[in-house]
Design an enzyme around this catalytic site. Structure first.
Site, PDB file in Angstrom:
ATOM      1  N   VAL B 224       0.842  -1.195   0.000  1.00 42.04           N
ATOM      2  CA  VAL B 224       0.000   0.000   0.000  1.00 42.04           C
ATOM      3  C   VAL B 224       0.881   1.250   0.000  1.00 42.04           C
ATOM      4  O   VAL B 224       0.391   2.356   0.261  1.00 42.04           O
ATOM      5  CB  VAL B 224      -0.953   0.037   1.217  1.00 42.04           C
ATOM      6  CG1 VAL B 224      -2.037  -1.034   1.083  1.00 42.04           C
ATOM      7  CG2 VAL B 224      -0.185  -0.138   2.524  1.00 42.04           C
ATOM      8  N   ARG B 226       4.223   2.382  -2.392  1.00 39.31           N
ATOM      9  CA  ARG B 226       4.417   2.848  -3.758  1.00 39.31           C
ATOM     10  C   ARG B 226       4.846   1.653  -4.603  1.00 39.31           C
ATOM     11  O   ARG B 226       5.618   0.806  -4.143  1.00 39.31           O
ATOM     12  CB  ARG B 226       5.491   3.937  -3.824  1.00 39.31           C
ATOM     13  CG  ARG B 226       5.044   5.318  -3.376  1.00 39.31           C
ATOM     14  CD  ARG B 226       4.054   5.943  -4.368  1.00 39.31           C
ATOM     15  NE  ARG B 226       3.667   7.302  -4.013  1.00 39.31           N
ATOM     16  CZ  ARG B 226       2.523   7.623  -3.409  1.00 39.31           C
ATOM     17  NH1 ARG B 226       1.670   6.677  -3.074  1.00 39.31           N
ATOM     18  NH2 ARG B 226       2.228   8.893  -3.149  1.00 39.31           N
ATOM     19  N   ASP B 250      -1.993  -2.503  -4.162  1.00 40.82           N
ATOM     20  CA  ASP B 250      -2.840  -1.334  -4.396  1.00 40.82           C
ATOM     21  C   ASP B 250      -2.086  -0.278  -5.195  1.00 40.82           C
ATOM     22  O   ASP B 250      -2.673   0.706  -5.628  1.00 40.82           O
ATOM     23  CB  ASP B 250      -3.285  -0.754  -3.041  1.00 40.82           C
ATOM     24  CG  ASP B 250      -4.355   0.314  -3.186  1.00 40.82           C
ATOM     25  OD1 ASP B 250      -5.378   0.034  -3.848  1.00 40.82           O
ATOM     26  OD2 ASP B 250      -4.160   1.432  -2.659  1.00 40.82           O
ATOM     27  N   GLU B 255       0.767   3.338 -13.173  1.00 39.09           N
ATOM     28  CA  GLU B 255      -0.652   3.399 -12.823  1.00 39.09           C
ATOM     29  C   GLU B 255      -1.379   4.282 -13.813  1.00 39.09           C
ATOM     30  O   GLU B 255      -0.865   5.341 -14.145  1.00 39.09           O
ATOM     31  CB  GLU B 255      -0.824   3.941 -11.393  1.00 39.09           C
ATOM     32  CG  GLU B 255      -0.168   3.043 -10.371  1.00 39.09           C
ATOM     33  CD  GLU B 255      -0.361   3.528  -8.925  1.00 39.09           C
ATOM     34  OE1 GLU B 255      -1.171   4.436  -8.704  1.00 39.09           O
ATOM     35  OE2 GLU B 255       0.313   2.997  -8.037  1.00 39.09           O
ATOM     36  N   HIS B 274      -5.151   1.769  -6.482  1.00 40.03           N
ATOM     37  CA  HIS B 274      -4.596   2.835  -5.639  1.00 40.03           C
ATOM     38  C   HIS B 274      -5.718   3.562  -4.895  1.00 40.03           C
ATOM     39  O   HIS B 274      -5.954   4.758  -5.124  1.00 40.03           O
ATOM     40  CB  HIS B 274      -3.785   3.824  -6.479  1.00 40.03           C
ATOM     41  CG  HIS B 274      -2.786   4.598  -5.628  1.00 40.03           C
ATOM     42  ND1 HIS B 274      -1.534   4.933  -6.087  1.00 40.03           N
ATOM     43  CD2 HIS B 274      -2.865   5.061  -4.355  1.00 40.03           C
ATOM     44  CE1 HIS B 274      -0.887   5.601  -5.136  1.00 40.03           C
ATOM     45  NE2 HIS B 274      -1.676   5.684  -4.079  1.00 40.03           N
ATOM     46  N   SER B 276      -6.496   2.486  -1.343  1.00 37.46           N
ATOM     47  CA  SER B 276      -6.565   1.955   0.019  1.00 37.46           C
ATOM     48  C   SER B 276      -6.872   3.035   1.053  1.00 37.46           C
ATOM     49  O   SER B 276      -7.480   2.759   2.077  1.00 37.46           O
ATOM     50  CB  SER B 276      -5.263   1.233   0.384  1.00 37.46           C
ATOM     51  OG  SER B 276      -4.202   2.154   0.527  1.00 37.46           O
TER      52      SER B 276
END
Lengths: 323, 323
Positions: B224, B226, B250, B255, B274, B276
Site C-alpha cells: 500500500v 508505492r 494497491d 498506474e 490505488h 486503500s
C-alpha cells in the site's frame, strides 16, 4: 463402549480414545444397530439427523457429545425428555468465527467484491470506500461466539452492542446488551447486524420482514448462526428493494443452499458454505475436546459444555463450560 | 495568490480559503503561466508531474502543499535544492489504509476471493481457512501509516514487527523495529509483509528476487506504499513459481496498471486501483488540512507536515507534524 457416528471420514487423532475404550465407527445406516449397546455416542457427523430415527425405545446412551456448537438439529423430544446428558463443542469456533465476521465487515466497507470483479475484467476503477472505525455493530447472541465477535469488532474500532435473553449494561464484551424483545428498536441503530444466536423456538425467524424494515438502508446483515434465524424470502425482498445494503450469509435454511435460491446471484450478497468457524486443525480440536470430556467422565469430574436441553444451548453460568 | 493545480475536478470546500486569498484554479496546461505569480501552490492533483516542467527559472512559490502522503512524484532537483517549503497530507490516510490492510489479511486468511468465485458459479464447496491471530506481520515503514497498520493488525491478534531506518525495541506501535539493512533476515519470519514505506532512493526496489526468496512459501505480500518498492517482474516470477503464497497490490510501477501486466490475472493476487486510503470524505479532509496549514502560514505559526526534501518524507521528530 463408544459409538462414533461418522460421515465419509473418521475423526482424526482418536488413538488416545481407542486405547481406553471400545470404539465403534458407524455411518447413519448402522447407527440403529450399534446404539443399544453404546454407553457414549460421539456425533462427529454433527449434521446428521439420523439419531432421532435410531433412538432405542428403551432409551439411548447416557451421554451424547456433538462436534458442533449448535444442537438444533440434534435435539428431539425423547432426547430432551430423557436422562441422557448432551454436551457440545462450544469454544472451538469462537475466535475463528469472530475473525471471519470482521473479514466480512471489512470486505463490505472496502468494496472488495467489486475490486475482484473489476480485476477479473482488467478494469482500473478508483472508488471511495468506507471506514469501519466508529460504525455500530449489533451482535445478536451473547454466547461465547457472540462475545468473541464483540471483542474482535471492538478491537477494530467498531462500537458494539448486543441482544440477549437478559438485558445488562457494561458487558465486558458487548457493552450495552438489550433483551431480545427490544430487537426491533436496536436494529435501527446498527450499521452491521451480526447473527450469532442459537436456533431455538425463541430465535427462529427473528429476522423477518418487520425486523428488516427496522434496519438502516446502509446496513448489512451477517449471519454466522443458523439459517432459520432469518426468513429468507423476506431477506431477498429487502435486498431487492434496496431496503438494506447487503448481506453475508454463511448459513441457510437448507444446506447446501439450493441452486434455485436467488441468494446466489443477488448483488451485495456474499454466500459462503457454512465454513466461518472451520480453520485448519478444527477437526483435531473437536476430537481433543471430546477426549477431554471423556477423560472427565471416566474420572467422575463434571463434563464441559453440558447443554440445557430445554433451552437448546449451554447456559453461560455453567461453571465447567469452556468459553 | 494561491494557485491550485487540479485535475478534472476542483477541490471541494474551498470557500473559506477563497474568502481570505486570491485563488486561481489551473490544470497542467496553464500551470506554467500562473506559477510565476503564485505565493503558494496547492497540488490538489497530487499525481501530476507537470510541476518540474513548469517550474520558473527564477524559483517557484515559497510554499508547495501536496494532497498526498507520498512526495516521490513531486520532488525534482530544483525544488529539493531551492528554498521552497514542501508539506504533505500525512495523517489523512493512516486509519483508512490500516483498515484496508487488515481487510486484505482477512480476505486471504478466510479465502474470500475463492468464496466469491465459487458463489458466481453457484458452487457450494466447504474449505478450511486460516486463523490470523498469532500469525506474524512485518510492517516496512515506520511513518504514521505503518504505525496505524501495526496498531490495527496487533489489535486483531497478529504479532507485529517493523522495518525502519533506525532500529529500536519496544516501539509502541510496531514492537521490535529492525533497521532496513536487516530486511532479508526479518522477511523469513513473517506470514504477512506489508509495505508502507515512502519511495526514496533507499527503498526503491527493496522487494526484489533476493528479498522474495527470503520470504516464507506461505507468506503474502501487501503493498500500500508505492509500486516501485517492488521489482514487479521478480514478484511475478516468485508468484508463478509458488515461492510466496499471494500478493495484494494497491500500487504499481505504472498506474493505471497496464492491460498486458500479468499481475491482473495471476491466481492469489488481488489488484486494486490505488484506493486503500480513499474513504468517503477524504477529499474534504485533504482540503481541511491545506486550509489549516494556510491559516498557520498566514498567522506565522509553524506548518504541519514539512517534508524533509532530501529524505523524501516528513521526519517523525517534526513536532508540528500530524500523525
Amino acid at each position: 463402549m463408544i459409538v462414533v457416528l461418522q460421515g465419509d471420514d473418521r475423526p482424526p487423532g482418536m488413538t488416545p480414545v481407542e486405547r481406553i475404550a471400545d470404539v465403534r465407527y458407524v455411518t447413519e445406516r448402522d447407527l440403529g444397530k450399534q446404539l443399544p449397546d453404546a454407553d457414549i455416542l460421539f456425533m462427529y457427523d454433527f449434521w446428521s439427523e439420523a439419531l432421532a430415527r435410531a433412538w432405542p425405545e428403551a432409551g439411548g446412551p447416557g451421554w451424547v457429545h456433538i462436534a458442533s456448537a449448535g444442537v438444533d438439529r440434534l435435539l428431539f423430544p425423547a432426547l430432551v425428555e430423557g436422562d441422557t446428558i448432551v454436551t457440545n463443542s462450544r469454544g472451538v469456533f469462537d475466535g475463528p468465527i469472530a475473525e471471519y465476521v470482521l473479514g466480512l465487515v471489512l470486505a463490505f466497507a472496502k468494496d472488495l467484491p467489486a475490486t475482484l470483479r473489476l480485476q477479473a475484467e482488467g478494469a482500473w476503477r478508483h472508488r471511495e470506500t468506507e471506514r469501519v472505525a466508529g460504525t455500530r455493530a449489533l451482535v445478536v447472541g451473547t454466547g461465547p461466539i457472540g462475545r468473541a465477535i464483540g471483542r474482535t469488532l471492538a478491537a477494530a474500532g467498531l462500537r458494539v452492542g448486543g441482544i440477549g435473553r437478559t438485558a445488562r449494561s457494561g458487558d465486558p464484551d458487548l457493552g450495552e446488551v438489550l433483551s431480545d424483545d427490544r430487537l426491533h428498536e436496536a436494529l435501527g441503530e446498527a450499521d452491521w447486524v451480526v447473527l450469532a444466536a442459537p436456533l431455538t423456538d425463541r430465535t427462529r425467524g427473528m429476522i423477518d420482514r418487520v425486523a428488516l424494515d427496522r434496519m438502516r438502508p446502509g446496513a448489512r446483515l451477517i449471519n454466522v448462526g443458523r439459517g432459520p434465524l432469518v426468513v429468507e424470502d423476506d431477506l431477498v425482498a429487502a435486498l431487492r428493494a434496496g431496503r438494506i445494503a447487503g448481506a453475508a450469509l454463511d448459513v441457510f435454511v437448507d444446506e447446501p443452499l439450493p441452486a434455485p435460491s436467488p441468494l446466489w446471484g443477488l448483488p451485495n450478497v456474499i454466500v459462503s458454505p457454512h465454513m466461518s468457524g472451520d480453520v485448519v486443525g478444527w477437526r483435531d480440536e473437536l476430537v481433543r475436546l471430546f477426549a477431554d470430556n471423556l477423560d472427565r467422565r471416566l474420572s467422575g469430574r463434571p463434563l464441559r459444555n453440558v447443554v440445557d436441553k430445554r433451552l437448546g444451548y449451554v447456559r453461560s453460568g455453567d461453571p465447567a463450560s469452556s468459553s
